[in-house]
Design a protein around this motif. Sequence first.
Motif, PDB file in Angstrom:
ATOM      1  N   MET A   1      13.221  38.010  54.664  1.00 52.08           N
ATOM      2  CA  MET A   1      12.043  38.828  55.026  1.00 52.08           C
ATOM      3  C   MET A   1      12.140  40.385  53.102  1.00 52.08           C
ATOM      4  SD  MET A   1      12.927  42.134  57.195  1.00 52.08           S
ATOM      5  CE  MET A   1      12.190  43.535  57.938  1.00 52.08           C
ATOM      6  N   LEU A   2      13.346  40.130  52.576  1.00 51.03           N
ATOM      7  CA  LEU A   2      13.375  41.159  51.386  1.00 51.03           C
ATOM      8  C   LEU A   2      13.077  40.106  50.259  1.00 51.03           C
ATOM      9  CD1 LEU A   2      16.959  42.536  52.211  1.00 51.03           C
ATOM     10  CD2 LEU A   2      14.920  43.360  52.912  1.00 51.03           C
ATOM     11  N   GLU A   3      12.288  38.767  50.442  1.00 48.65           N
ATOM     12  CA  GLU A   3      11.566  38.477  48.910  1.00 48.65           C
ATOM     13  C   GLU A   3      10.275  38.815  49.422  1.00 48.65           C
ATOM     14  OE1 GLU A   3      12.847  36.204  47.204  1.00 48.65           O
ATOM     15  OE2 GLU A   3      14.813  36.189  48.630  1.00 48.65           O
ATOM     16  N   SER A   4      10.764  38.863  47.406  1.00 52.08           N
ATOM     17  CA  SER A   4       9.371  39.658  46.814  1.00 52.08           C
ATOM     18  C   SER A   4       8.919  38.964  45.556  1.00 52.08           C
ATOM     19  CB  SER A   4       9.299  41.393  46.738  1.00 52.08           C
ATOM     20  OG  SER A   4       8.029  41.511  45.800  1.00 52.08           O
ATOM     21  N   THR A   5       8.373  38.453  44.586  1.00 51.49           N
ATOM     22  CA  THR A   5       7.461  37.885  43.464  1.00 51.49           C
ATOM     23  C   THR A   5       7.250  38.472  42.579  1.00 51.49           C
ATOM     24  OG1 THR A   5       5.609  37.332  44.482  1.00 51.49           O
ATOM     25  CG2 THR A   5       8.063  35.921  44.862  1.00 51.49           C
ATOM     26  N   GLY A   6       6.719  38.008  41.462  1.00 52.19           N
ATOM     27  CA  GLY A   6       5.849  38.842  40.431  1.00 52.19           C
ATOM     28  C   GLY A   6       7.217  39.582  39.170  1.00 52.19           C
ATOM     29  N   GLY A   7       6.582  39.701  37.881  1.00 49.55           N
ATOM     30  CA  GLY A   7       7.052  41.008  37.482  1.00 49.55           C
ATOM     31  C   GLY A   7       7.667  42.340  37.588  1.00 49.55           C
ATOM     32  N   ALA A   8       6.962  43.330  38.791  1.00 45.19           N
ATOM     33  CA  ALA A   8       7.436  43.885  39.108  1.00 45.19           C
ATOM     34  C   ALA A   8       7.952  43.874  40.034  1.00 45.19           C
ATOM     35  CB  ALA A   8       6.243  45.381  40.160  1.00 45.19           C
ATOM     36  N   ALA A   9       8.619  42.928  40.164  1.00 42.30           N
ATOM     37  CA  ALA A   9      10.189  42.723  41.328  1.00 42.30           C
ATOM     38  C   ALA A   9      10.944  42.209  40.715  1.00 42.30           C
ATOM     39  CB  ALA A   9       9.596  41.862  42.462  1.00 42.30           C
ATOM     40  N   ALA A  10      11.201  41.434  39.758  1.00 43.82           N
ATOM     41  CA  ALA A  10      11.774  41.387  38.915  1.00 43.82           C
ATOM     42  C   ALA A  10      12.799  42.315  37.802  1.00 43.82           C
ATOM     43  CB  ALA A  10      11.486  39.891  38.022  1.00 43.82           C
ATOM     44  N   VAL A  11      11.592  43.199  37.874  1.00 40.05           N
ATOM     45  CA  VAL A  11      12.203  44.447  36.654  1.00 40.05           C
ATOM     46  C   VAL A  11      12.842  44.997  37.938  1.00 40.05           C
ATOM     47  CG1 VAL A  11      11.838  46.898  36.323  1.00 40.05           C
ATOM     48  CG2 VAL A  11      10.218  44.098  34.798  1.00 40.05           C
ATOM     49  N   LEU A  12      12.142  45.752  39.302  1.00 37.35           N
ATOM     50  CA  LEU A  12      12.932  46.375  39.878  1.00 37.35           C
ATOM     51  C   LEU A  12      14.848  45.338  40.449  1.00 37.35           C
ATOM     52  CD1 LEU A  12      10.083  47.716  41.918  1.00 37.35           C
ATOM     53  CD2 LEU A  12      11.811  48.819  40.295  1.00 37.35           C
ATOM     54  N   ARG A  13      14.652  44.011  40.595  1.00 31.60           N
ATOM     55  CA  ARG A  13      16.289  43.577  40.618  1.00 31.60           C
ATOM     56  C   ARG A  13      16.792  43.597  39.041  1.00 31.60           C
ATOM     57  NH1 ARG A  13      12.419  39.867  43.431  1.00 31.60           N
ATOM     58  NH2 ARG A  13      12.000  38.262  41.381  1.00 31.60           N
ATOM     59  N   ARG A  14      15.824  43.661  38.251  1.00 30.16           N
ATOM     60  CA  ARG A  14      17.376  44.270  37.377  1.00 30.16           C
ATOM     61  C   ARG A  14      18.073  45.616  37.087  1.00 30.16           C
ATOM     62  NH1 ARG A  14      15.894  46.652  33.010  1.00 30.16           N
ATOM     63  NH2 ARG A  14      13.558  46.241  32.415  1.00 30.16           N
ATOM     64  N   LEU A  15      17.095  46.822  37.883  1.00 37.23           N
ATOM     65  CA  LEU A  15      17.550  47.724  37.910  1.00 37.23           C
ATOM     66  C   LEU A  15      18.179  47.741  38.955  1.00 37.23           C
ATOM     67  CD1 LEU A  15      14.079  49.807  37.287  1.00 37.23           C
ATOM     68  CD2 LEU A  15      15.949  49.674  35.793  1.00 37.23           C
ATOM     69  N   GLN A  16      18.677  47.216  39.789  1.00 39.81           N
ATOM     70  CA  GLN A  16      18.808  47.705  40.737  1.00 39.81           C
ATOM     71  C   GLN A  16      20.319  47.351  40.332  1.00 39.81           C
ATOM     72  OE1 GLN A  16      17.591  45.286  44.606  1.00 39.81           O
ATOM     73  NE2 GLN A  16      17.504  47.489  45.488  1.00 39.81           N
ATOM     74  N   ASN A  17      20.520  46.158  39.743  1.00 39.59           N
ATOM     75  CA  ASN A  17      21.939  45.495  39.285  1.00 39.59           C
ATOM     76  C   ASN A  17      22.101  46.493  38.243  1.00 39.59           C
ATOM     77  OD1 ASN A  17      21.292  43.224  40.938  1.00 39.59           O
ATOM     78  ND2 ASN A  17      20.394  41.720  39.303  1.00 39.59           N
ATOM     79  N   GLU A  18      21.521  46.646  37.466  1.00 43.98           N
ATOM     80  CA  GLU A  18      22.155  47.762  36.698  1.00 43.98           C
ATOM     81  C   GLU A  18      22.894  49.209  36.989  1.00 43.98           C
ATOM     82  OE1 GLU A  18      18.989  48.313  33.913  1.00 43.98           O
ATOM     83  OE2 GLU A  18      19.163  46.934  32.546  1.00 43.98           O
ATOM     84  N   MET A  19      22.500  49.570  37.933  1.00 44.18           N
ATOM     85  CA  MET A  19      22.242  51.118  38.472  1.00 44.18           C
ATOM     86  C   MET A  19      23.861  50.399  39.937  1.00 44.18           C
ATOM     87  SD  MET A  19      20.361  53.519  37.443  1.00 44.18           S
ATOM     88  CE  MET A  19      20.545  51.994  36.334  1.00 44.18           C
ATOM     89  N   GLN A  20      23.542  49.298  40.120  1.00 44.56           N
ATOM     90  CA  GLN A  20      25.288  48.727  40.732  1.00 44.56           C
ATOM     91  C   GLN A  20      25.995  49.086  39.854  1.00 44.56           C
ATOM     92  OE1 GLN A  20      24.177  45.347  42.482  1.00 44.56           O
ATOM     93  NE2 GLN A  20      22.439  46.484  44.791  1.00 44.56           N
ATOM     94  N   MET A  21      25.871  48.569  38.905  1.00 44.47           N
ATOM     95  CA  MET A  21      27.167  48.712  38.301  1.00 44.47           C
ATOM     96  C   MET A  21      27.458  50.102  37.457  1.00 44.47           C
ATOM     97  SD  MET A  21      26.880  45.737  35.500  1.00 44.47           S
ATOM     98  CE  MET A  21      25.137  45.888  35.538  1.00 44.47           C
ATOM     99  N   LEU A  22      26.719  50.621  37.602  1.00 38.22           N
ATOM    100  CA  LEU A  22      26.355  52.907  36.807  1.00 38.22           C
ATOM    101  C   LEU A  22      27.080  53.113  38.391  1.00 38.22           C
ATOM    102  CD1 LEU A  22      23.760  54.948  35.677  1.00 38.22           C
ATOM    103  CD2 LEU A  22      24.547  55.357  37.039  1.00 38.22           C
TER     104      LEU A  22
END
Length: 315
Positions: free
Chosen positions: A172-193
């Motif tokens: 249900m949460l699948e999203s594609t495209g460059g913007a989605a990839a940017v936000l997935r990376r930010l989510q990973n970085e913020m989880q660590m922070l």
Amino acid sequence: MPQKLHLIIPGAVLAQGAAQAPSPTAPVLPKLRALLAAMDPATRIECAEDSPSTPCELALAEANALPGSPGHIPWAAFESGTVGMPCAFLKLCHLQVGAEHILLLAPEDLGVDADTSGLLMQAMAPYFLEDGITLQPYGAVPGTWLATGEPFRNLRTVSTDQLAGRRVTRAMLESTGGAAAVLRRLQNEMQMLLYTHPANDARQQQRLLPINSFWITGAGVLDIATPAMPHVQVEHRLRAAALRTDTAAHAKAWQEVDADACARLLAVLREGGDARLTLCSEKAAQSFVPAHDSVLRRIKSVLGLQPSFNLSEQL
């Protein structure tokens, strides 16, 4: 001049699988019963289980003439009055991730205070700025921010209202495209922070769940200002009890809504105004408009006969 009122009621019935909600034809809801007796079904919106938007959101977007399809309605731009700049709402959240599903708790369920929200925004903002995204506080709920930047122009998002109280599959949460990839990376970085941030240490000392991620919703852009329609009113008192499947609280809320909100709409209807009612559940939004008069309807009215109406079957 005749009045105009469109009343939208989310949570009109209990969530799926719950006990039967109180019937709106029961004597305890006389105003709603009178409305439904004098109105006919009109437009209907149905949503699949994996829809990124709720039926209520789609009905509200239609009522306010907002552009966009499910998952692409620019709620952040609309509610903040932002024109020409892509934006979205960013919500601090707690994600419980299972093998096959995700459970999301948003700021309003986490007890995020203003100090915590400010500290986390100060820590997170520089990372977002590197990708052209600016953050600023928004609204009355700490932990909800307005995010602006190009990545939100065509981004598909899933409403937190759609996720509330549900186990959401990864599909249900699948999203594609460059913007989605940017936000997935930010989510990973913020989880660590967030994992090591002192604000979460303080929350754990208070026996509060940690804030371990963020959720993006309402992304898009408005090319022209789109003010909210003043005659469109959303009645929120039923929704929480419907999600909790709390039959007693739901019945009490319906009685309150019937006594004031439904009474106002009924007054508009009886005065010949432009009255519209939209009742919403998890899967559908059914609208009603004043019925065309007929000899049969007038006879039934004189005899005091009103049609039965099972709300749960309709929604």
